[in-house]
Design a protein around this motif. Sequence first.
Motif, PDB file in Angstrom:
ATOM      1  N   TRP A 188      -1.921  48.206 -50.199  1.00  0.00           N
ATOM      2  CA  TRP A 188      -2.883  48.727 -51.163  1.00  0.00           C
ATOM      3  C   TRP A 188      -3.737  47.583 -51.703  1.00  0.00           C
ATOM      4  O   TRP A 188      -3.223  46.506 -52.022  1.00  0.00           O
ATOM      5  CB  TRP A 188      -2.161  49.398 -52.321  1.00  0.00           C
ATOM      6  N   LEU A 189      -5.051  47.807 -51.802  1.00  0.00           N
ATOM      7  CA  LEU A 189      -5.971  46.801 -52.322  1.00  0.00           C
ATOM      8  C   LEU A 189      -6.367  47.140 -53.760  1.00  0.00           C
ATOM      9  O   LEU A 189      -6.497  48.311 -54.124  1.00  0.00           O
ATOM     10  CB  LEU A 189      -7.244  46.747 -51.470  1.00  0.00           C
ATOM     11  N   ASP A 190      -6.587  46.101 -54.564  1.00  0.00           N
ATOM     12  CA  ASP A 190      -7.107  46.309 -55.922  1.00  0.00           C
ATOM     13  C   ASP A 190      -8.503  46.907 -55.855  1.00  0.00           C
ATOM     14  O   ASP A 190      -9.290  46.594 -54.942  1.00  0.00           O
ATOM     15  CB  ASP A 190      -7.171  44.977 -56.678  1.00  0.00           C
ATOM     16  N   HIS A 191      -8.835  47.727 -56.834  1.00  0.00           N
ATOM     17  CA  HIS A 191     -10.154  48.346 -56.865  1.00  0.00           C
ATOM     18  C   HIS A 191     -11.260  47.309 -56.964  1.00  0.00           C
ATOM     19  O   HIS A 191     -12.376  47.512 -56.470  1.00  0.00           O
ATOM     20  CB  HIS A 191     -10.244  49.325 -58.041  1.00  0.00           C
ATOM     21  N   ASP A 192     -10.966  46.162 -57.590  1.00  0.00           N
ATOM     22  CA  ASP A 192     -12.000  45.139 -57.746  1.00  0.00           C
ATOM     23  C   ASP A 192     -12.043  44.155 -56.586  1.00  0.00           C
ATOM     24  O   ASP A 192     -12.779  43.164 -56.638  1.00  0.00           O
ATOM     25  CB  ASP A 192     -11.829  44.385 -59.068  1.00  0.00           C
ATOM     26  N   ASP A 193     -11.279  44.415 -55.507  1.00  0.00           N
ATOM     27  CA  ASP A 193     -11.384  43.582 -54.309  1.00  0.00           C
ATOM     28  C   ASP A 193     -12.811  43.709 -53.774  1.00  0.00           C
ATOM     29  O   ASP A 193     -13.351  44.814 -53.685  1.00  0.00           O
ATOM     30  CB  ASP A 193     -10.381  44.062 -53.256  1.00  0.00           C
ATOM     31  N   PRO A 194     -13.464  42.591 -53.420  1.00  0.00           N
ATOM     32  CA  PRO A 194     -14.874  42.648 -53.007  1.00  0.00           C
ATOM     33  C   PRO A 194     -15.169  43.624 -51.885  1.00  0.00           C
ATOM     34  O   PRO A 194     -16.257  44.205 -51.827  1.00  0.00           O
ATOM     35  CB  PRO A 194     -15.157  41.203 -52.580  1.00  0.00           C
ATOM     36  N   VAL A 195     -14.241  43.839 -50.962  1.00  0.00           N
ATOM     37  CA  VAL A 195     -14.518  44.700 -49.816  1.00  0.00           C
ATOM     38  C   VAL A 195     -14.476  46.176 -50.184  1.00  0.00           C
ATOM     39  O   VAL A 195     -15.064  47.011 -49.490  1.00  0.00           O
ATOM     40  CB  VAL A 195     -13.523  44.409 -48.674  1.00  0.00           C
ATOM     41  N   VAL A 196     -13.798  46.514 -51.277  1.00  0.00           N
ATOM     42  CA  VAL A 196     -13.594  47.924 -51.620  1.00  0.00           C
ATOM     43  C   VAL A 196     -14.921  48.637 -51.856  1.00  0.00           C
ATOM     44  O   VAL A 196     -15.131  49.761 -51.384  1.00  0.00           O
ATOM     45  CB  VAL A 196     -12.663  48.060 -52.843  1.00  0.00           C
ATOM     46  N   ARG A 197     -15.824  48.022 -52.564  1.00  0.00           N
ATOM     47  CA  ARG A 197     -17.102  48.672 -52.841  1.00  0.00           C
ATOM     48  C   ARG A 197     -17.869  48.958 -51.549  1.00  0.00           C
ATOM     49  O   ARG A 197     -18.430  50.047 -51.377  1.00  0.00           O
ATOM     50  CB  ARG A 197     -17.954  47.802 -53.770  1.00  0.00           C
ATOM     51  N   ASP A 198     -17.888  47.999 -50.626  1.00  0.00           N
ATOM     52  CA  ASP A 198     -18.638  48.179 -49.380  1.00  0.00           C
ATOM     53  C   ASP A 198     -18.082  49.323 -48.545  1.00  0.00           C
ATOM     54  O   ASP A 198     -18.826  50.186 -48.072  1.00  0.00           O
ATOM     55  CB  ASP A 198     -18.623  46.889 -48.560  1.00  0.00           C
ATOM     56  N   VAL A 199     -16.764  49.337 -48.357  1.00  0.00           N
ATOM     57  CA  VAL A 199     -16.197  50.391 -47.514  1.00  0.00           C
ATOM     58  C   VAL A 199     -16.260  51.743 -48.219  1.00  0.00           C
ATOM     59  O   VAL A 199     -16.408  52.782 -47.572  1.00  0.00           O
ATOM     60  CB  VAL A 199     -14.754  50.058 -47.070  1.00  0.00           C
ATOM     61  N   ALA A 200     -16.176  51.750 -49.545  1.00  0.00           N
ATOM     62  CA  ALA A 200     -16.251  53.014 -50.283  1.00  0.00           C
ATOM     63  C   ALA A 200     -17.661  53.594 -50.215  1.00  0.00           C
ATOM     64  O   ALA A 200     -17.838  54.817 -50.059  1.00  0.00           O
ATOM     65  CB  ALA A 200     -15.827  52.806 -51.734  1.00  0.00           C
ATOM     66  N   ASP A 201     -18.674  52.749 -50.340  1.00  0.00           N
ATOM     67  CA  ASP A 201     -20.059  53.230 -50.224  1.00  0.00           C
ATOM     68  C   ASP A 201     -20.313  53.800 -48.833  1.00  0.00           C
ATOM     69  O   ASP A 201     -20.964  54.842 -48.682  1.00  0.00           O
ATOM     70  CB  ASP A 201     -21.043  52.086 -50.505  1.00  0.00           C
ATOM     71  N   TYR A 202     -19.801  53.127 -47.812  1.00  0.00           N
ATOM     72  CA  TYR A 202     -19.952  53.616 -46.447  1.00  0.00           C
ATOM     73  C   TYR A 202     -19.205  54.943 -46.280  1.00  0.00           C
ATOM     74  O   TYR A 202     -19.713  55.876 -45.646  1.00  0.00           O
ATOM     75  CB  TYR A 202     -19.406  52.576 -45.468  1.00  0.00           C
ATOM     76  N   ALA A 203     -18.018  55.033 -46.863  1.00  0.00           N
ATOM     77  CA  ALA A 203     -17.220  56.259 -46.750  1.00  0.00           C
ATOM     78  C   ALA A 203     -17.965  57.453 -47.344  1.00  0.00           C
ATOM     79  O   ALA A 203     -17.906  58.567 -46.795  1.00  0.00           O
ATOM     80  CB  ALA A 203     -15.876  56.074 -47.455  1.00  0.00           C
ATOM     81  N   ARG A 204     -18.669  57.247 -48.424  1.00  0.00           N
ATOM     82  CA  ARG A 204     -19.430  58.355 -49.029  1.00  0.00           C
ATOM     83  C   ARG A 204     -20.538  58.833 -48.104  1.00  0.00           C
ATOM     84  O   ARG A 204     -20.826  60.027 -48.026  1.00  0.00           O
ATOM     85  CB  ARG A 204     -19.981  57.922 -50.385  1.00  0.00           C
ATOM     86  N   ARG A 205     -21.147  57.921 -47.363  1.00  0.00           N
ATOM     87  CA  ARG A 205     -22.164  58.318 -46.382  1.00  0.00           C
ATOM     88  C   ARG A 205     -21.532  59.137 -45.257  1.00  0.00           C
ATOM     89  O   ARG A 205     -22.113  60.111 -44.775  1.00  0.00           O
ATOM     90  CB  ARG A 205     -22.858  57.084 -45.814  1.00  0.00           C
ATOM     91  N   VAL A 206     -20.330  58.744 -44.852  1.00  0.00           N
ATOM     92  CA  VAL A 206     -19.608  59.489 -43.822  1.00  0.00           C
ATOM     93  C   VAL A 206     -19.311  60.908 -44.303  1.00  0.00           C
ATOM     94  O   VAL A 206     -19.524  61.893 -43.587  1.00  0.00           O
ATOM     95  CB  VAL A 206     -18.299  58.770 -43.437  1.00  0.00           C
ATOM     96  N   LEU A 207     -18.821  61.032 -45.524  1.00  0.00           N
ATOM     97  CA  LEU A 207     -18.482  62.344 -46.076  1.00  0.00           C
ATOM     98  C   LEU A 207     -19.698  63.258 -46.119  1.00  0.00           C
ATOM     99  O   LEU A 207     -19.618  64.451 -45.790  1.00  0.00           O
ATOM    100  CB  LEU A 207     -17.891  62.179 -47.474  1.00  0.00           C
ATOM    101  N   ASP A 208     -20.829  62.721 -46.525  1.00  0.00           N
ATOM    102  CA  ASP A 208     -22.060  63.524 -46.556  1.00  0.00           C
ATOM    103  C   ASP A 208     -22.465  63.952 -45.150  1.00  0.00           C
ATOM    104  O   ASP A 208     -22.847  65.110 -44.926  1.00  0.00           O
ATOM    105  CB  ASP A 208     -23.194  62.726 -47.209  1.00  0.00           C
ATOM    106  N   ALA A 209     -22.376  63.033 -44.189  1.00  0.00           N
ATOM    107  CA  ALA A 209     -22.788  63.339 -42.817  1.00  0.00           C
ATOM    108  C   ALA A 209     -21.891  64.382 -42.165  1.00  0.00           C
ATOM    109  O   ALA A 209     -22.350  65.165 -41.322  1.00  0.00           O
ATOM    110  CB  ALA A 209     -22.796  62.059 -41.974  1.00  0.00           C
ATOM    111  N   LEU A 210     -20.619  64.424 -42.561  1.00  0.00           N
ATOM    112  CA  LEU A 210     -19.676  65.365 -41.959  1.00  0.00           C
ATOM    113  C   LEU A 210     -19.571  66.670 -42.746  1.00  0.00           C
ATOM    114  O   LEU A 210     -18.784  67.542 -42.386  1.00  0.00           O
ATOM    115  CB  LEU A 210     -18.301  64.715 -41.831  1.00  0.00           C
TER     116      LEU A 210
END
Length: 423
Positions: free
Chosen positions: A243-265
């Motif tokens: 599990w990664l901390d919410h403030d880990d730098p990579v979390v924001r990037d992958v989460a923003d990308y995930a939201r684009r995936v959810l919209d596309a699907l």
Amino acid sequence: MSNSSVLIVDPVSSGKLYPRVLERYGIETILLDTDHALVSEFRTAPTPGALNFAADFGNSYDLLLKMCTDRSVSYVIAGSEPGVELAERLRADIPDCPAGETILPMRRWDKQYMFEALAAAGVPTLTTRAVPPGGDAVPAEAVAEVRAGRKLVVKPARGAASVGVRLVATPGELSDAVSAITDGAGLFGGASAALIQEMYPAPRVEYAVDTFSTPAGHELVCVSVYDKWVSASGDFVYERGRWLDHDDPVVRDVADYARRVLDALGVRVGPAHMEIMSGPLGPRLIDFGARAHGIGHPQHTHLLTGNSQIHRECEYIAELFGIPVPTAERGTGYALSRHGALVLLSIDREAVYLGGADEELAELPGVLEVRMAAGPGRTYPPTKSMMDSVALGLVFVVADSADELDFRCTEVRKRAGDFFAPV
């Protein structure tokens, strides 16, 4: 909607956690087993108290839909990957049942349509080519790539738990991996296309992104990172998920990308589990499930964060049914109380389980749960997929620091290996 009930399709893996959480709100649950879960070995025995789609309904969708009407089903949950397609169909056909977009719903469970939808929406993806079920004509471009020294990944368009996913480096390996998928029955018993996908360039890291969606938007529940290795046969073997901390730098990037995936699907309501690779190309989707994270992951997420996809979905259902729930701020992320990891046991050669690992592993520092599935005296093949690991066992480990967690996980794997003897 206070008299409404919830149908859970194929409540195995993490799906088994739903009934007891919904019970806290006084919500009736109806469990349904399908042959998809049985054929795929997600379950090997009937779910206690569950209806059976084949035995009780003759696999008749119309009879199942009538039962949903008669018993006031107002919400449908996919209890595991085998149940996603049927759950999605029911959501669309039950009046006023929360559902995703009904146009091309297969983009949420068939990876061929999935990656086509992402490309059409302009979401960055890895180059993916498809070979239809029953076909064996490998695209010439893919053959040329492996001859040029590039490695490719071959995977079923329909599947789960890394079953059938292979890394290939030669034309022969490519052809064999494709044929193994297109000539077989598929994980859930039906035919599946084979997808040939470019290998994400090194350095690369795979993340699991777990979300919950409502008409108000997509909420991030947690992000974890997979540590894994590739076996000599080209299979992807998972060592652990951290599990990664919410403030880990990579979390924001992958989460923003995930939201684009959810919209596309077309995901509009419910949990989603995504596996996203990130590195020099930026985030790229590897796999997707329109259901909660499996292997019991949500219960550990709840212990570490106080929330999970399953707890959030049950709370959302209660709100829909007019049942009071504690108010909480949404969409603000999550916080870890401790560092945690789920260790997936594996063996690199055929071995017999000697038995007795449970007690010794449970005594190791930081171990909060041991789920040994291996049977004493039974012989197991080399680990090729996450389902193979689940058949051996899982160990949940916590620590106060990342370094301490690494040490404890290494010790767990080392001790566990002592209980398997090569054949």
